[in-house]
Design a protein around this motif. Sequence first.
Motif, PDB file in Angstrom:
ATOM      1  N   PRO A   1       0.829  -1.222   0.000  1.00 21.34           N
ATOM      2  CA  PRO A   1       0.000   0.000   0.000  1.00 21.34           C
ATOM      3  C   PRO A   1       0.854   1.259   0.000  1.00 21.34           C
ATOM      4  O   PRO A   1       1.925   1.295   0.608  1.00 21.34           O
ATOM      5  N   LEU A   2       0.334   2.301  -0.669  1.00 16.38           N
ATOM      6  CA  LEU A   2       1.126   3.505  -0.888  1.00 16.38           C
ATOM      7  C   LEU A   2       0.214   4.716  -1.009  1.00 16.38           C
ATOM      8  O   LEU A   2      -0.822   4.659  -1.680  1.00 16.38           O
ATOM      9  N   TYR A   3       0.618   5.793  -0.372  1.00 19.21           N
ATOM     10  CA  TYR A   3      -0.090   7.078  -0.456  1.00 19.21           C
ATOM     11  C   TYR A   3       0.783   8.031  -1.262  1.00 19.21           C
ATOM     12  O   TYR A   3       1.919   8.321  -0.874  1.00 19.21           O
ATOM     13  N   VAL A   4       0.263   8.520  -2.387  1.00 17.90           N
ATOM     14  CA  VAL A   4       0.987   9.472  -3.235  1.00 17.90           C
ATOM     15  C   VAL A   4       0.228  10.795  -3.210  1.00 17.90           C
ATOM     16  O   VAL A   4      -0.898  10.874  -3.696  1.00 17.90           O
ATOM     17  N   GLN A   5       0.839  11.819  -2.628  1.00 23.39           N
ATOM     18  CA  GLN A   5       0.240  13.154  -2.628  1.00 23.39           C
ATOM     19  C   GLN A   5       0.918  13.961  -3.718  1.00 23.39           C
ATOM     20  O   GLN A   5       2.115  14.230  -3.646  1.00 23.39           O
ATOM     21  N   ALA A   6       0.164  14.354  -4.730  1.00 21.03           N
ATOM     22  CA  ALA A   6       0.726  14.982  -5.922  1.00 21.03           C
ATOM     23  C   ALA A   6       0.197  16.395  -6.076  1.00 21.03           C
ATOM     24  O   ALA A   6      -1.021  16.616  -6.058  1.00 21.03           O
ATOM     25  N   CYS A   7       1.085  17.348  -6.252  1.00 22.15           N
ATOM     26  CA  CYS A   7       0.671  18.728  -6.482  1.00 22.15           C
ATOM     27  C   CYS A   7       0.152  18.881  -7.911  1.00 22.15           C
ATOM     28  O   CYS A   7       0.347  17.992  -8.752  1.00 22.15           O
TER      29      CYS A   7
ATOM     30  N   VAL B   1      -8.984  -6.171   4.387  1.00 26.80           N
ATOM     31  CA  VAL B   1      -8.944  -7.583   3.998  1.00 26.80           C
ATOM     32  C   VAL B   1      -7.701  -7.893   3.167  1.00 26.80           C
ATOM     33  O   VAL B   1      -7.579  -8.977   2.592  1.00 26.80           O
ATOM     34  N   GLY B   2      -6.765  -6.925   3.110  1.00 23.39           N
ATOM     35  CA  GLY B   2      -5.465  -7.202   2.511  1.00 23.39           C
ATOM     36  C   GLY B   2      -5.321  -6.856   1.049  1.00 23.39           C
ATOM     37  O   GLY B   2      -4.354  -7.294   0.406  1.00 23.39           O
ATOM     38  N   ILE B   3      -6.221  -6.054   0.482  1.00 19.24           N
ATOM     39  CA  ILE B   3      -6.085  -5.641  -0.918  1.00 19.24           C
ATOM     40  C   ILE B   3      -5.096  -4.483  -0.990  1.00 19.24           C
ATOM     41  O   ILE B   3      -5.319  -3.440  -0.368  1.00 19.24           O
ATOM     42  N   PRO B   4      -3.971  -4.602  -1.722  1.00 13.52           N
ATOM     43  CA  PRO B   4      -2.998  -3.501  -1.811  1.00 13.52           C
ATOM     44  C   PRO B   4      -3.586  -2.310  -2.570  1.00 13.52           C
ATOM     45  O   PRO B   4      -4.087  -2.445  -3.682  1.00 13.52           O
ATOM     46  N   LEU B   5      -3.513  -1.127  -1.971  1.00 12.09           N
ATOM     47  CA  LEU B   5      -4.059   0.086  -2.561  1.00 12.09           C
ATOM     48  C   LEU B   5      -2.953   1.095  -2.824  1.00 12.09           C
ATOM     49  O   LEU B   5      -2.033   1.247  -2.013  1.00 12.09           O
ATOM     50  N   VAL B   6      -3.069   1.806  -3.953  1.00 13.75           N
ATOM     51  CA  VAL B   6      -2.224   2.965  -4.240  1.00 13.75           C
ATOM     52  C   VAL B   6      -3.166   4.156  -4.337  1.00 13.75           C
ATOM     53  O   VAL B   6      -3.989   4.233  -5.246  1.00 13.75           O
ATOM     54  N   PHE B   7      -3.039   5.069  -3.396  1.00 10.91           N
ATOM     55  CA  PHE B   7      -4.002   6.160  -3.192  1.00 10.91           C
ATOM     56  C   PHE B   7      -3.347   7.454  -3.662  1.00 10.91           C
ATOM     57  O   PHE B   7      -2.442   7.985  -3.012  1.00 10.91           O
ATOM     58  N   VAL B   8      -3.774   7.967  -4.831  1.00 10.68           N
ATOM     59  CA  VAL B   8      -3.109   9.110  -5.471  1.00 10.68           C
ATOM     60  C   VAL B   8      -4.040  10.315  -5.418  1.00 10.68           C
ATOM     61  O   VAL B   8      -5.165  10.263  -5.940  1.00 10.68           O
ATOM     62  N   CYS B   9      -3.590  11.410  -4.814  1.00 19.08           N
ATOM     63  CA  CYS B   9      -4.502  12.549  -4.677  1.00 19.08           C
ATOM     64  C   CYS B   9      -3.760  13.837  -4.377  1.00 19.08           C
ATOM     65  O   CYS B   9      -2.557  13.849  -4.088  1.00 19.08           O
ATOM     66  N   ASP B  10      -4.496  14.940  -4.452  1.00 21.55           N
ATOM     67  CA  ASP B  10      -4.096  16.236  -3.925  1.00 21.55           C
ATOM     68  C   ASP B  10      -5.275  16.740  -3.110  1.00 21.55           C
ATOM     69  O   ASP B  10      -6.260  17.230  -3.668  1.00 21.55           O
TER      70      ASP B  10
END
Length: 615
Positions: A24-30, A244-253
Amino acid sequence: MTSLEQRRAAAVRHQRRAIELAAPLYVQACPGAGKTRVIVDRHLSSPRRPGRGRAVVSFTHVACDEVTRRCREAGLPQLAAFPNFVGTIDTFIWRYLVRPFLDFGRTWNRIDSWDRVNATVAVWDGEISHTLRLSDFQWSREPGADECQASLQFNTRNARAYRTLEKKNLLDAAARRAVDQRNKLALQGNLTGHEARIRALRSLLQRPADVASLVAGRFDEIVIDEAQDCSALDLAILAELRDVGIPLVFVCDPDQAIYEFRGAQPDRVRTFGESLGSRIDLAGNWRSSPAICALAATLRPASAARPMDDPVGPNHDEQAEILLIPVEKSNTTPPLAVFNDYADEKEIAAERRLVLAHAAAKLPTTTQSTAPAAPANRTARAGWAVRVAGSETAYATLRDTAYEILERAILCYWYTDADIENRTIAVACEQLGIDRSRLRHLAACMAAALPAPGEPPSTGWCTAANNYLRTAPPVPGMTRRDNRGSLRGSGSGATAKETKQDAASEPSVRTRARVIHQVKGEEEEAVLVIVPDDNRADVLVRGWLSGHHTGDIAESLRVLYVAATRAQRLLALALPSRHCDEIAKWLTARDVPAQIAAEIKDSNVVADTGSERRE
C-alpha cells in the motif's frame, strides 16, 4: 543554490519512487506533478503474476481514456483489457462489489443519474406544487447510517422553486419527499452510483471473505486516481478492502477536493492516505510558472500549509505576474477584453486561453461555453440537447446525455408519459418493442437537422422541432398515442432559418469558457478566473488572506485553487475592485508577483475598436 537540473532530477526521483514502491502507498501529488504519467508508468512497468492484473480507477471517463490511450501508445493495449481493469470507480464498484452479490430473479437497472429515468418529485408549498428533479438533490449517507440524506442544490433550472421553498422553510420537507421517492425507485431496482455504494459496503461488511476472494484473486493492486474526490462511502469501501489485505495505491491532492457537497472532505482523505503507511510527495510542478505556483500556495489553509510547489517545467522562467482585474458595475471594458489584451501581448493564441467561473451564469456570453446541466422544462431540455450535440467542445458523456434527452423527447411525442415514466431509455425500448439503435439514429438526425435554439427556445424553433418529430416514429408506421408530447416554445417566433443564420454569424474562434468543476486535469497557457461580486466574495477574500478556511468558504477556496492551477503562463483573477489593492499588497508581501490591470491601463492602454490594446 540548487540548479534547475538538480531540482528536475529530484522531481524525477520522486516520480520513480512512486512508480517502484510497493503498495500500500499514499501518493500526494501537487498540480502539474505528472501523476498520470506516474500511474501509467507504474502500470506499464510493474510485473504481474499470470492471470492477474491491476485495477486503475478514477472518477472521470477522461482520466480513464488517457490511461488507455497511453497504454496503446506504448504498444501494450492488453494492459487496458482483461485481466486488468481501467475505468471509473462507479464501474469498478458495480462490476466487482455489487453485481456479483445481487439477488437473482429480478431486473436491476444501473443508471448514472436519476435523469436517466426522468425521476421527479412534487412538493406542495401550500399554494402550488413544485416539480423537482431528483438529480437536483445531493445525496449522502454516513457509513452505518440507516437512511440517506438529501439536500436540494440551487441551480438555474430550479431557482424559482428553491427560493420559494426556502422562504417558506420547506427545503427539509422537500428533502424528505425526495428521500421517499428515491427509496421507492431503489426498491424497483434502479441503482445510481450512490445506491451501488451502499450495496457495495453492505457486501463488504456481510461477506468480507467472498469479496476479498473475488477482488484479490483478480488484482495485484488497485490504483485510485483523483482520490481527493472520495466520499465518506468511498473511503469506507476502500477501508474494508484495505483491511482484507487488498494492496491500494491512493493518489490525490487534498487541496483539489472540490466535491465536499458530495461528501468528499480533505481531512478524511488525508487521514485515510496516512493509514496506508508508505507515502511519497510529488512537489515538482511541470506545468506552471513560479508566480502561479506561489499564488497556489497562498490558497492552501494554514492548517495544511506546505512550501510552494517547485516550478521545474518549461515555464520555470516565465516572468508574467498574477494579473488582478478590478471589476465594477461601471466598468466600460469587460474583464475578458483586458485578459485578451494581456494574452495577446504574451502571444498566447485564443484557443490556448480559458475562462473559468464557479457557475455557468457568471461566464461571459461572448465565450464558447456549454451549460453543464440540462434545464428542467421538457422543451428547454430538448433545446439544450441540440446545442450540446452540435458543440465541438462538449465532452463525450455530456453529448451522450444530450442524445438521451432527444430520445426521450421522441418517445414523449409518440407515447404517453405512463409508457416511459421512471424508466431508462433502454428499459422503455425493451418494454415498447423499439429498436434502440434506430431511436439513437433518429435522435442524432434530429440534432443535425435543427439549429441551435435560443434560451428559452422560440415558438419558431419548437414548430421546426415538432415537424421533425412528426416524421420520426420510433416504430415505422405507428400511430401517435398521445397529443401532449409536443414541444412548446415561448418568446419570439423566430424561424429556424433565422436562428441558424444568427449562429452562423458568430466568430469561428472564441475563448473557451467552462465551469471550474468541468476542467479538473486540464491546463491552458492563459486562464482568467472570474470571482463574482456577490455577498460571498468578502467572506472568500477574508478566508484567503487569513488562512482560516472554515465552512463553505473552505471548499470555495479549493475551487479557486483548482481554477488557478490550470494556468501555465498567465493567470488573471477578475475580482471586485474593493479587494484588489489589499490582495495585491498581501501577495507582494509574500513574494508573489502581482499587478493590478487598471494601474497599467491608465498609462499604457488605449481604446481600439471596443477593446484595449497595450502599446
